[in-house]
Design a protein around this motif. Sequence first.
Motif, PDB file in Angstrom:
ATOM      1  N   GLU A  91      47.067  19.739  38.516  1.00 48.01           N
ATOM      2  CA  GLU A  91      46.845  18.463  38.250  1.00 48.01           C
ATOM      3  C   GLU A  91      46.401  17.681  39.451  1.00 48.01           C
ATOM      4  OE1 GLU A  91      46.936  16.560  35.103  1.00 48.01           O
ATOM      5  OE2 GLU A  91      46.918  18.489  34.272  1.00 48.01           O
ATOM      6  N   ALA A  92      46.894  18.054  40.719  1.00 40.15           N
ATOM      7  CA  ALA A  92      46.653  17.442  42.150  1.00 40.15           C
ATOM      8  C   ALA A  92      45.423  17.972  42.412  1.00 40.15           C
ATOM      9  CB  ALA A  92      47.787  17.717  42.789  1.00 40.15           C
ATOM     10  N   ASN A  93      44.834  19.126  42.026  1.00 40.70           N
ATOM     11  CA  ASN A  93      43.810  19.547  42.792  1.00 40.70           C
ATOM     12  C   ASN A  93      42.375  19.338  42.194  1.00 40.70           C
ATOM     13  OD1 ASN A  93      41.544  21.622  43.893  1.00 40.70           O
ATOM     14  ND2 ASN A  93      43.254  22.939  44.518  1.00 40.70           N
ATOM     15  N   PRO A  94      41.417  18.692  42.963  1.00 39.03           N
ATOM     16  CA  PRO A  94      40.108  18.273  42.157  1.00 39.03           C
ATOM     17  C   PRO A  94      39.296  19.324  41.707  1.00 39.03           C
ATOM     18  CG  PRO A  94      40.274  17.291  44.302  1.00 39.03           C
ATOM     19  CD  PRO A  94      41.608  18.042  44.221  1.00 39.03           C
ATOM     20  N   SER A  95      39.654  20.619  42.106  1.00 40.56           N
ATOM     21  CA  SER A  95      38.846  21.581  41.944  1.00 40.56           C
ATOM     22  C   SER A  95      39.152  22.105  40.448  1.00 40.56           C
ATOM     23  CB  SER A  95      39.530  22.907  42.636  1.00 40.56           C
ATOM     24  OG  SER A  95      39.283  22.748  44.018  1.00 40.56           O
ATOM     25  N   PHE A  96      40.076  21.491  39.673  1.00 41.76           N
ATOM     26  CA  PHE A  96      40.547  21.850  38.491  1.00 41.76           C
ATOM     27  C   PHE A  96      40.512  20.635  37.539  1.00 41.76           C
ATOM     28  CE2 PHE A  96      42.722  24.767  40.985  1.00 41.76           C
ATOM     29  CZ  PHE A  96      42.227  26.092  40.397  1.00 41.76           C
ATOM     30  N   ARG A  97      40.139  20.849  36.401  1.00 37.91           N
ATOM     31  CA  ARG A  97      39.992  19.757  35.280  1.00 37.91           C
ATOM     32  C   ARG A  97      40.553  20.305  34.028  1.00 37.91           C
ATOM     33  NH1 ARG A  97      34.554  17.894  34.727  1.00 37.91           N
ATOM     34  NH2 ARG A  97      34.100  19.761  33.419  1.00 37.91           N
ATOM     35  N   THR A 121      39.291  24.650  46.650  1.00 41.44           N
ATOM     36  CA  THR A 121      39.710  24.301  47.984  1.00 41.44           C
ATOM     37  C   THR A 121      41.185  23.938  47.759  1.00 41.44           C
ATOM     38  OG1 THR A 121      39.082  21.929  47.305  1.00 41.44           O
ATOM     39  CG2 THR A 121      37.599  23.201  48.817  1.00 41.44           C
ATOM     40  N   PRO A 122      41.965  24.014  48.995  1.00 39.78           N
ATOM     41  CA  PRO A 122      43.536  23.822  48.910  1.00 39.78           C
ATOM     42  C   PRO A 122      43.655  22.255  49.042  1.00 39.78           C
ATOM     43  CG  PRO A 122      42.947  25.281  50.912  1.00 39.78           C
ATOM     44  CD  PRO A 122      41.519  24.875  50.358  1.00 39.78           C
ATOM     45  N   VAL A 123      44.749  22.038  48.445  1.00 41.48           N
ATOM     46  CA  VAL A 123      45.302  20.716  48.313  1.00 41.48           C
ATOM     47  C   VAL A 123      45.826  20.376  49.702  1.00 41.48           C
ATOM     48  CG1 VAL A 123      46.925  19.092  47.268  1.00 41.48           C
ATOM     49  CG2 VAL A 123      45.996  20.648  45.873  1.00 41.48           C
ATOM     50  N   ALA A 124      45.887  19.120  50.389  1.00 43.67           N
ATOM     51  CA  ALA A 124      46.232  18.833  51.553  1.00 43.67           C
ATOM     52  C   ALA A 124      47.670  19.166  51.748  1.00 43.67           C
ATOM     53  CB  ALA A 124      45.994  17.227  51.812  1.00 43.67           C
ATOM     54  N   HIS A 125      48.479  18.563  50.787  1.00 41.28           N
ATOM     55  CA  HIS A 125      49.977  18.781  51.157  1.00 41.28           C
ATOM     56  C   HIS A 125      50.739  19.200  49.635  1.00 41.28           C
ATOM     57  CE1 HIS A 125      50.123  17.447  55.180  1.00 41.28           C
ATOM     58  NE2 HIS A 125      49.195  16.400  54.698  1.00 41.28           N
ATOM     59  N   PRO A 126      50.571  20.330  49.355  1.00 36.94           N
ATOM     60  CA  PRO A 126      50.847  20.874  47.817  1.00 36.94           C
ATOM     61  C   PRO A 126      52.233  20.803  47.900  1.00 36.94           C
ATOM     62  CG  PRO A 126      50.203  22.721  49.100  1.00 36.94           C
ATOM     63  CD  PRO A 126      49.891  21.609  50.056  1.00 36.94           C
TER      64      PRO A 126
END
Length: 181
Positions: A91-97, A121-126
Amino acid sequence: LFPQYGARFGPTRFADLDFNERSGWLGRVPGRPPKGATPIAATRSGQLFGAVFEQPLLADLARHRSKYLVVTGNVAGNPAFDAGRLVPYLEANPSFRRVFTTTAADLPEFVFIYEVVGPLTPVAHPTLVVADTVMLELAQDKAVQAAPHFSGPDYSAYISGILAAPLPVSAATPAIPVAHP
């Protein structure tokens, strides 16, 4: 099958666990996440901790040129391999919808389908999401105790909230024109 790594009991801190196995179709095989990989989901089953790390997950999806990612879960009980622990990351990663969800009527079981919509792309602070069983086993680890956990009423409320929300407009299936005689 997500690239999940396993570590045997022993250390009392998550950061000290030696993840030296990987889950495969036929069972566990030797394998290590890349040095410095970021854990995003952790569980425990029997004498083994399991973790999904961000970088191997993204690399696996890229290698297979995945277009979609299916996540299944069950908000009842505390199943060791509930993939729902990946939902906050996805949900937090814009690579996925998110393009599909089952309905609240299907609970306690659910299915989410995510489309890969951009470069992986990785999330900044998962955030690391853990199972209650990890929290119990690593009771002295302050980082684990502070991590969100997915079991019980909080998990059910989180998933129910997503099921109740409409899909993003760009993910909604376009209306099919109906010809009227």
